[in-house]
Design a protein around this motif. Structure first.
Motif, PDB file in Angstrom:
ATOM      1  N   ILE A  57      66.772  28.807  51.532  1.00 32.41           N
ATOM      2  CA  ILE A  57      67.112  29.595  50.339  1.00 32.41           C
ATOM      3  C   ILE A  57      68.279  28.951  49.599  1.00 32.41           C
ATOM      4  N   LYS A  58      69.283  28.488  50.337  1.00 33.96           N
ATOM      5  CA  LYS A  58      70.416  27.817  49.708  1.00 33.96           C
ATOM      6  C   LYS A  58      69.976  26.555  48.986  1.00 33.96           C
ATOM      7  N   ASP A  59      69.109  25.782  49.638  1.00 28.60           N
ATOM      8  CA  ASP A  59      68.612  24.547  49.027  1.00 28.60           C
ATOM      9  C   ASP A  59      67.820  24.843  47.755  1.00 28.60           C
ATOM     10  N   LEU A  60      66.963  25.883  47.818  1.00 23.27           N
ATOM     11  CA  LEU A  60      66.162  26.249  46.652  1.00 23.27           C
ATOM     12  C   LEU A  60      67.047  26.784  45.532  1.00 23.27           C
ATOM     13  N   ASN A  61      68.099  27.493  45.897  1.00 25.86           N
ATOM     14  CA  ASN A  61      69.044  27.997  44.896  1.00 25.86           C
ATOM     15  C   ASN A  61      69.721  26.838  44.175  1.00 25.86           C
ATOM     16  N   ARG A  62      70.130  25.810  44.958  1.00 25.63           N
ATOM     17  CA  ARG A  62      70.734  24.623  44.357  1.00 25.63           C
ATOM     18  C   ARG A  62      69.731  23.877  43.484  1.00 25.63           C
ATOM     19  N   GLU A  63      68.474  23.839  43.929  1.00 27.42           N
ATOM     20  CA  GLU A  63      67.427  23.177  43.136  1.00 27.42           C
ATOM     21  C   GLU A  63      67.225  23.888  41.806  1.00 27.42           C
ATOM     22  N   PHE A  64      67.219  25.222  41.847  1.00 25.66           N
ATOM     23  CA  PHE A  64      67.061  26.007  40.612  1.00 25.66           C
ATOM     24  C   PHE A  64      68.214  25.717  39.649  1.00 25.66           C
ATOM     25  N   GLU A  65      69.434  25.735  40.180  1.00 27.37           N
ATOM     26  CA  GLU A  65      70.598  25.485  39.333  1.00 27.37           C
ATOM     27  C   GLU A  65      70.561  24.076  38.761  1.00 27.37           C
ATOM     28  N   SER A  66      70.074  23.132  39.545  1.00 26.87           N
ATOM     29  CA  SER A  66      69.993  21.749  39.078  1.00 26.87           C
ATOM     30  C   SER A  66      68.976  21.613  37.944  1.00 26.87           C
ATOM     31  N   ILE A  67      67.839  22.296  38.106  1.00 23.44           N
ATOM     32  CA  ILE A  67      66.778  22.209  37.097  1.00 23.44           C
ATOM     33  C   ILE A  67      67.196  22.888  35.807  1.00 23.44           C
ATOM     34  N   THR A  68      67.902  24.023  35.914  1.00 25.69           N
ATOM     35  CA  THR A  68      68.220  24.829  34.723  1.00 25.69           C
ATOM     36  C   THR A  68      69.621  24.594  34.175  1.00 25.69           C
ATOM     37  N   LYS A  69      70.366  23.656  34.734  1.00 28.60           N
ATOM     38  CA  LYS A  69      71.702  23.388  34.192  1.00 28.60           C
ATOM     39  C   LYS A  69      71.573  22.755  32.811  1.00 28.60           C
ATOM     40  N   LEU A  70      72.595  22.928  31.998  1.00 28.26           N
ATOM     41  CA  LEU A  70      72.545  22.434  30.627  1.00 28.26           C
ATOM     42  C   LEU A  70      72.634  20.915  30.591  1.00 28.26           C
ATOM     43  N   THR A  71      71.749  20.319  29.816  1.00 25.06           N
ATOM     44  CA  THR A  71      71.762  18.873  29.613  1.00 25.06           C
ATOM     45  C   THR A  71      72.678  18.548  28.431  1.00 25.06           C
ATOM     46  N   SER A  72      72.814  17.273  28.148  1.00 22.82           N
ATOM     47  CA  SER A  72      73.644  16.869  27.010  1.00 22.82           C
ATOM     48  C   SER A  72      73.093  17.433  25.698  1.00 22.82           C
ATOM     49  N   THR A  73      71.761  17.489  25.596  1.00 22.78           N
ATOM     50  CA  THR A  73      71.142  18.088  24.407  1.00 22.78           C
ATOM     51  C   THR A  73      71.459  19.575  24.329  1.00 22.78           C
ATOM     52  N   ASP A  74      71.387  20.258  25.472  1.00 21.98           N
ATOM     53  CA  ASP A  74      71.700  21.684  25.502  1.00 21.98           C
ATOM     54  C   ASP A  74      73.150  21.939  25.103  1.00 21.98           C
ATOM     55  N   VAL A  75      74.053  21.088  25.560  1.00 18.63           N
ATOM     56  CA  VAL A  75      75.473  21.240  25.221  1.00 18.63           C
ATOM     57  C   VAL A  75      75.677  21.086  23.715  1.00 18.63           C
ATOM     58  N   ALA A  76      74.924  20.168  23.108  1.00 21.25           N
ATOM     59  CA  ALA A  76      75.005  20.003  21.654  1.00 21.25           C
ATOM     60  C   ALA A  76      74.573  21.293  20.956  1.00 21.25           C
ATOM     61  N   PHE A  77      73.488  21.895  21.451  1.00 20.77           N
ATOM     62  CA  PHE A  77      73.039  23.178  20.903  1.00 20.77           C
ATOM     63  C   PHE A  77      74.114  24.247  21.091  1.00 20.77           C
ATOM     64  N   LEU A  78      74.776  24.224  22.246  1.00 17.16           N
ATOM     65  CA  LEU A  78      75.830  25.200  22.531  1.00 17.16           C
ATOM     66  C   LEU A  78      76.961  25.094  21.516  1.00 17.16           C
ATOM     67  N   PHE A  79      77.390  23.870  21.214  1.00 13.05           N
ATOM     68  CA  PHE A  79      78.466  23.669  20.246  1.00 13.05           C
ATOM     69  C   PHE A  79      78.050  24.144  18.849  1.00 13.05           C
ATOM     70  N   VAL A  80      76.831  23.816  18.457  1.00 12.49           N
ATOM     71  CA  VAL A  80      76.337  24.220  17.138  1.00 12.49           C
ATOM     72  C   VAL A  80      76.245  25.747  17.044  1.00 12.49           C
ATOM     73  N   ALA A  81      75.687  26.368  18.077  1.00 10.81           N
ATOM     74  CA  ALA A  81      75.545  27.831  18.075  1.00 10.81           C
ATOM     75  C   ALA A  81      76.906  28.515  18.012  1.00 10.81           C
ATOM     76  N   THR A  82      77.871  28.010  18.779  1.00 10.39           N
ATOM     77  CA  THR A  82      79.222  28.589  18.774  1.00 10.39           C
ATOM     78  C   THR A  82      79.867  28.431  17.400  1.00 10.39           C
ATOM     79  N   ALA A  83      79.735  27.240  16.819  1.00  8.50           N
ATOM     80  CA  ALA A  83      80.314  26.994  15.496  1.00  8.50           C
ATOM     81  C   ALA A  83      79.711  27.915  14.444  1.00  8.50           C
ATOM     82  N   MET A  84      78.389  28.110  14.495  1.00  5.37           N
ATOM     83  CA  MET A  84      77.731  28.985  13.527  1.00  5.37           C
ATOM     84  C   MET A  84      78.220  30.424  13.660  1.00  5.37           C
TER      85      MET A  84
END
Length: 387
Positions: A57-84
């Motif tokens: 369960i711990k391993d799968l939890n880490r796998e989920f977090e790894s798959i769904t963590k924000l990528t560099s593209t996602d971070v760019a979206f985050l900055f744009v959304a916050t600025a807007m």
């Protein structure tokens, strides 16, 4: 020793047939032993998986977090959304300055210079009279207590033409018949006095006001329809000009229940100006979230499931909303602490409401997606489908 034949179960079998039967039985026994061994091996494997469940369960939890963590593209979206969101807070959805009635009317699109010059035709003003005269439910001369009970908001509470919702019907009919209807459903004819100002004259029939208005629509041809249409437009323009004045407008329908309550709520900030501003803040915040979500969805990898990618989208929206709302609260709080009360107009109440909603719903979605991911992967291991 076998004879050339034997009797088995009432049948005579040859030696060759008995040997064949023996080989078949031996093969079945071997197959059964193989199946038993497979079941035993599978049981042992499942037992090992069950024993390692916490680690898995711990391993799968880490796998989920790894798959769904924000990528560099996602971070760019985050900055744009916050600025807007921050640009919206300080440039588009601040609480407006409250003006006096005359100043607000001049700044309202569609408002014309008006003066009282009513021809005193009961229930039947002309189109020109409707256009050139003030709305009749602003009259207070000669009211003789008819408009009492409004507290600090005065006739904004007791004259139903100022109700933001009910006024669209009652106020329109009042304009179309040169009358005023109170929150107690008492109606009065409004006329022009010697000083060329609107004043109360005598009582009118509230029922007849609506009957006459209905007759203009149904039986008086295009002229009657123009009168009612003009009255509705004038009502909307008047409500719009009043909404951001110092006394604003009461909350819908509260005036009919209790005029003093409507006035008291307004003194606490619960009037239509603040409600409209908060609604605008929330609406534009939601609009920005929707735009970001739609554009971010276009970047979804083909190999990634929809729910897992949506987790990343929702994290972007939640994080951007939290950052924007937190910065807004810090800005307003710091200015208030420094004695700058004007900073209150920048308080993003609508955005804060949207942020709380996003955090609650997005967290729930992410948790559900994680649970589904872990359960699916875990049962794949139980079934032996995972490597």
């Amino acid at each position: 020793m076998f004879s050339k034949s034997s009797e088995i179960k009432g049948e005579i079998m040859t030696l060759e047939e008995l040997e064949k039967r023996h080989r078949e039985l031996s093969a079945r026994v071997d197959e059964n032993f193989e199946e038993i061994e497979k079941v035993a091996d599978e049981s042992m494997r499942v037992a090992e998986v069950a024993e390692k469940t916490p680690t898995i369960i711990k391993d799968l939890n880490r796998e989920f977090e790894s798959i769904t963590k924000l990528t560099s593209t996602d971070v760019a979206f985050l900055f744009v959304a916050t600025a807007m969101q921050i640009v919206r807070q300080y440039l588009l959805t601040q609480f407006p300055e409250r003006m006096d009635d005359q100043e607000a009317a001049k700044g309202t699109k569609g408002h014309n210079e008006e003066h009282s010059d009513r021809k005193h035709r009961y229930y039947k003003p002309s189109v020109e009279e409707i256009i050139c005269n003030p709305v009749p439910f602003d009259a207070n001369r000669g009211a003789d207590g008819a408009l009492s009970g409004g507290g600090k908001m005065g006739h904004r509470v007791t004259a139903l033409g100022h109700d933001p919702v009910i006024g669209l019907a009652v106020g329109t009919c009042n304009i179309a018949t040169s009358t005023l209807t109170t929150n107690k459903l008492q109606s009065y004819h409004i006329f022009t006095d010697q000083d060329k100002r609107d004043a109360f004259r005598n009582k009118a029939s509230t029922i007849k006001i609506f009957e006459e208005s209905g007759d203009k629509i149904l039986n008086q041809g295009m002229e009657g329809k123009i009168i009612m249409g003009t009255s509705l437009v004038k009502e909307i323009i008047h409500l719009k000009s009043d909404i951001h004045t110092k006394h604003s407008l009461p909350l819908p329908a509260v005036s009919m229940i209790d005029g003093k309550l409507a006035s008291k709520l307004a003194s606490y900030g619960l009037d239509m100006s603040n409600v409209a501003s908060v609604t605008k803040q929330a609406t534009m915040s939601i609009l920005i979230n929707t735009i970001i979500a739609m554009i971010h969805g276009l970047f979804a990898p083909e190999e990634m499931s929809g729910d897992l990618y949506e987790v990343r989208t929702r994290r972007i929206l939640s994080y951007s909303n939290v950052i924007a709302s937190s910065s807004n609260l810090i800005y307003v709080g710091a200015n208030l602490a420094g004695g700058n009360e004007s900073a209150l107009k920048s308080l993003d109440i609508g955005g804060l409401i949207v942020t709380c909603y996003r955090v609650a719903t997005d967290s729930k979605f992410i948790q559900a997606a994680k649970q589904e991911f872990i359960e699916k992967k875990y049962f794949e291991q139980i079934r032996g489908e995972a490597e």
